[in-house]
Design a protein around this motif. Structure first.
Motif, PDB file in Angstrom:
ATOM      1  N   HIS A  96       0.875  -1.165  -0.317  1.00 53.41           N
ATOM      2  CA  HIS A  96      -0.054  -0.109   0.090  1.00 53.41           C
ATOM      3  C   HIS A  96       0.926   1.274  -0.167  1.00 53.41           C
ATOM      4  N   ARG A  97       2.030   1.309   0.700  1.00 54.86           N
ATOM      5  CA  ARG A  97       2.733   2.358   1.009  1.00 54.86           C
ATOM      6  C   ARG A  97       3.586   2.556  -0.542  1.00 54.86           C
ATOM      7  N   ALA A  98       3.983   1.634  -0.956  1.00 54.58           N
ATOM      8  CA  ALA A  98       4.649   1.547  -2.213  1.00 54.58           C
ATOM      9  C   ALA A  98       3.869   2.098  -3.421  1.00 54.58           C
ATOM     10  N   TYR A  99       2.434   1.575  -3.364  1.00 54.60           N
ATOM     11  CA  TYR A  99       1.815   2.137  -4.484  1.00 54.60           C
ATOM     12  C   TYR A  99       1.362   3.282  -4.515  1.00 54.60           C
ATOM     13  N   ARG A 100       1.306   4.026  -3.391  1.00 57.48           N
ATOM     14  CA  ARG A 100       0.953   5.580  -3.200  1.00 57.48           C
ATOM     15  C   ARG A 100       2.204   6.125  -3.714  1.00 57.48           C
ATOM     16  N   TYR A 101       3.419   5.755  -3.169  1.00 57.01           N
ATOM     17  CA  TYR A 101       4.604   6.451  -3.526  1.00 57.01           C
ATOM     18  C   TYR A 101       5.027   6.502  -5.048  1.00 57.01           C
ATOM     19  N   ILE A 102       4.646   5.444  -5.546  1.00 57.48           N
ATOM     20  CA  ILE A 102       5.019   5.449  -7.159  1.00 57.48           C
ATOM     21  C   ILE A 102       4.285   6.528  -7.725  1.00 57.48           C
ATOM     22  N   HIS A 103       2.729   6.704  -7.435  1.00 59.97           N
ATOM     23  CA  HIS A 103       1.992   7.747  -8.151  1.00 59.97           C
ATOM     24  C   HIS A 103       2.814   9.145  -7.711  1.00 59.97           C
ATOM     25  N   LEU A 104       3.033   9.321  -6.171  1.00 60.11           N
ATOM     26  CA  LEU A 104       3.697  10.389  -5.851  1.00 60.11           C
ATOM     27  C   LEU A 104       4.862  11.034  -6.594  1.00 60.11           C
ATOM     28  N   ILE A 105       5.709   9.915  -6.690  1.00 61.99           N
ATOM     29  CA  ILE A 105       6.976  10.294  -7.464  1.00 61.99           C
ATOM     30  C   ILE A 105       7.028  10.260  -8.719  1.00 61.99           C
ATOM     31  N   LEU A 106       6.217   9.536  -9.446  1.00 62.62           N
ATOM     32  CA  LEU A 106       6.232   9.806 -10.897  1.00 62.62           C
ATOM     33  C   LEU A 106       5.421  11.360 -11.150  1.00 62.62           C
ATOM     34  N   ALA A 107       4.628  11.738 -10.424  1.00 60.43           N
ATOM     35  CA  ALA A 107       4.022  12.996 -10.671  1.00 60.43           C
ATOM     36  C   ALA A 107       4.715  14.110 -10.230  1.00 60.43           C
ATOM     37  N   HIS A 108       5.406  14.031  -9.297  1.00 59.10           N
ATOM     38  CA  HIS A 108       5.950  15.027  -8.492  1.00 59.10           C
ATOM     39  C   HIS A 108       7.687  15.022  -8.261  1.00 59.10           C
ATOM     40  N   GLY A 109       8.008  13.928  -8.595  1.00 51.09           N
ATOM     41  CA  GLY A 109       9.447  13.766  -8.447  1.00 51.09           C
ATOM     42  C   GLY A 109       9.963  13.556  -6.885  1.00 51.09           C
ATOM     43  N   ASP A 110      10.885  14.368  -6.534  1.00 48.77           N
ATOM     44  CA  ASP A 110      11.218  14.249  -4.950  1.00 48.77           C
ATOM     45  C   ASP A 110      10.118  14.507  -4.096  1.00 48.77           C
ATOM     46  N   VAL A 111       9.705  13.879  -3.093  1.00 50.61           N
ATOM     47  CA  VAL A 111       8.680  14.057  -2.054  1.00 50.61           C
ATOM     48  C   VAL A 111       9.383  13.665  -0.722  1.00 50.61           C
ATOM     49  N   PRO A 112       8.686  14.075   0.308  1.00 46.93           N
ATOM     50  CA  PRO A 112       9.123  13.459   1.676  1.00 46.93           C
ATOM     51  C   PRO A 112       9.000  11.852   1.854  1.00 46.93           C
ATOM     52  N   TRP A 113       9.861  11.294   2.480  1.00 45.75           N
ATOM     53  CA  TRP A 113       9.862   9.793   2.919  1.00 45.75           C
ATOM     54  C   TRP A 113       9.219   9.902   4.196  1.00 45.75           C
ATOM     55  N   ILE A 114       8.180   9.090   4.435  1.00 43.55           N
ATOM     56  CA  ILE A 114       7.530   9.136   5.754  1.00 43.55           C
ATOM     57  C   ILE A 114       7.330   7.365   6.022  1.00 43.55           C
ATOM     58  N   ASP A 115       8.181   7.137   6.997  1.00 42.28           N
ATOM     59  CA  ASP A 115       7.954   5.510   7.173  1.00 42.28           C
ATOM     60  C   ASP A 115       7.573   5.246   8.747  1.00 42.28           C
ATOM     61  N   HIS A 116       6.955   6.159   9.238  1.00 38.13           N
ATOM     62  CA  HIS A 116       6.611   6.013  10.452  1.00 38.13           C
ATOM     63  C   HIS A 116       5.121   6.854  10.740  1.00 38.13           C
ATOM     64  N   GLU A 117       4.432   6.247  12.052  1.00 40.15           N
ATOM     65  CA  GLU A 117       3.142   6.939  12.234  1.00 40.15           C
ATOM     66  C   GLU A 117       3.337   8.200  12.743  1.00 40.15           C
ATOM     67  N   MET A 118       2.551   9.135  12.292  1.00 41.24           N
ATOM     68  CA  MET A 118       2.971  10.495  12.912  1.00 41.24           C
ATOM     69  C   MET A 118       1.839  10.687  14.165  1.00 41.24           C
ATOM     70  N   ARG A 119       2.325  10.804  15.272  1.00 43.18           N
ATOM     71  CA  ARG A 119       1.367  10.746  16.440  1.00 43.18           C
ATOM     72  C   ARG A 119       1.143  12.467  16.915  1.00 43.18           C
ATOM     73  N   THR A 120       1.993  13.431  16.310  1.00 38.61           N
ATOM     74  CA  THR A 120       2.190  14.518  16.695  1.00 38.61           C
ATOM     75  C   THR A 120       2.157  15.427  15.500  1.00 38.61           C
ATOM     76  N   PRO A 121       1.519  16.347  15.430  1.00 41.20           N
ATOM     77  CA  PRO A 121       1.912  17.272  14.475  1.00 41.20           C
ATOM     78  C   PRO A 121       3.507  17.511  13.877  1.00 41.20           C
ATOM     79  N   GLU A 122       3.816  17.413  12.615  1.00 40.52           N
ATOM     80  CA  GLU A 122       5.077  17.497  12.227  1.00 40.52           C
ATOM     81  C   GLU A 122       5.144  18.649  11.261  1.00 40.52           C
ATOM     82  N   ASP A 123       6.329  19.518  11.092  1.00 42.46           N
ATOM     83  CA  ASP A 123       6.429  20.517  10.116  1.00 42.46           C
ATOM     84  C   ASP A 123       7.777  20.650   9.416  1.00 42.46           C
ATOM     85  N   ASN A 124       8.449  19.457   9.562  1.00 43.20           N
ATOM     86  CA  ASN A 124       9.964  19.584   9.276  1.00 43.20           C
ATOM     87  C   ASN A 124      10.384  18.422   8.130  1.00 43.20           C
TER      88      ASN A 124
END
Length: 184
Positions: A96-124
């Motif tokens: 599921h993660r790789a399926y979403r990433y291939i669409h993001l990468i092919l459409a936008h190029g470099d995007v953030p890598w997120i490999d964990h559950e975010m339990r608090t707001p992040e802006d970095n």
């Protein structure tokens, strides 16, 4: 959430097709139809339908990544019959993660890598090189292909689906001998 990409009137996949060599819209008598696709994609065009369809992959992509990461992180509190069942769940999350990433990468190029559950707001967030993202997802899909079985209910992720997505990543990651630096 994947079924929404392919179903319904004006399904998001149609915009993907029209942005590639796979399809051309022949419908020219409807204001909402992207009959002049190049013009309709300009940021100056006030076209909510086109913008929504383009943005669908961005918003839904991050949702799918969030759900996969949440399941991956929370599996430590789950109970599995055996190690193989846990590895299959991990493989399905990777899919599921790789399926979403291939669409993001092919459409936008470099995007953030997120490999964990975010339990608090992040802006970095910082963008990661698309080739590093492709390579990481390639390794995740190798794992998924090894562990996900075909013994699943209809519509669930199976070994065949993992193989197809792994093949897509292979096309982007693996280099042919003639592509090596210094040849040709």
């Amino acid at each position: 959430n994947m079924r929404h990409e392919l179903t319904g009137d004006g399904a998001p996949i149609l915009y993907q097709y029209m942005a590639s060599d796979r399809g051309v819209s022949g419908k020219i008598d409807d204001k909402s139809s992207p009959f002049d696709f190049v013009v309709r994609m300009l940021p100056t065009i006030n076209d909510d339908a086109a913008r929504d369809r383009r943005g669908w992959y961005w918003s839904e992509g991050w949702k799918g990544i969030k759900y996969a990461n949440t399941a991956l992180d929370r599996r430590v509190v789950a109970t599995f019959k055996n190690e193989a069942e846990e590895n299959e769940v991990i493989g399905k999350c990777y899919f599921h993660r790789a399926y979403r990433y291939i669409h993001l990468i092919l459409a936008h190029g470099d995007v953030p890598w997120i490999d964990h559950e975010m339990r608090t707001p992040e802006d970095n967030f910082t963008s990661v090189n698309r080739f590093d993202l492709l390579e990481q997802n390639y390794y995740d899909m190798e794992y998924a292909y090894k562990w996900v079985t075909d013994d699943n209910l209809r519509g669930e992720i199976n070994k065949g689906a993992c193989g197809i997505l792994l093949m897509k990543y292979c096309l982007h990651v693996l280099r042919m001998p003639w592509e090596e630096e210094g040849s040709l």
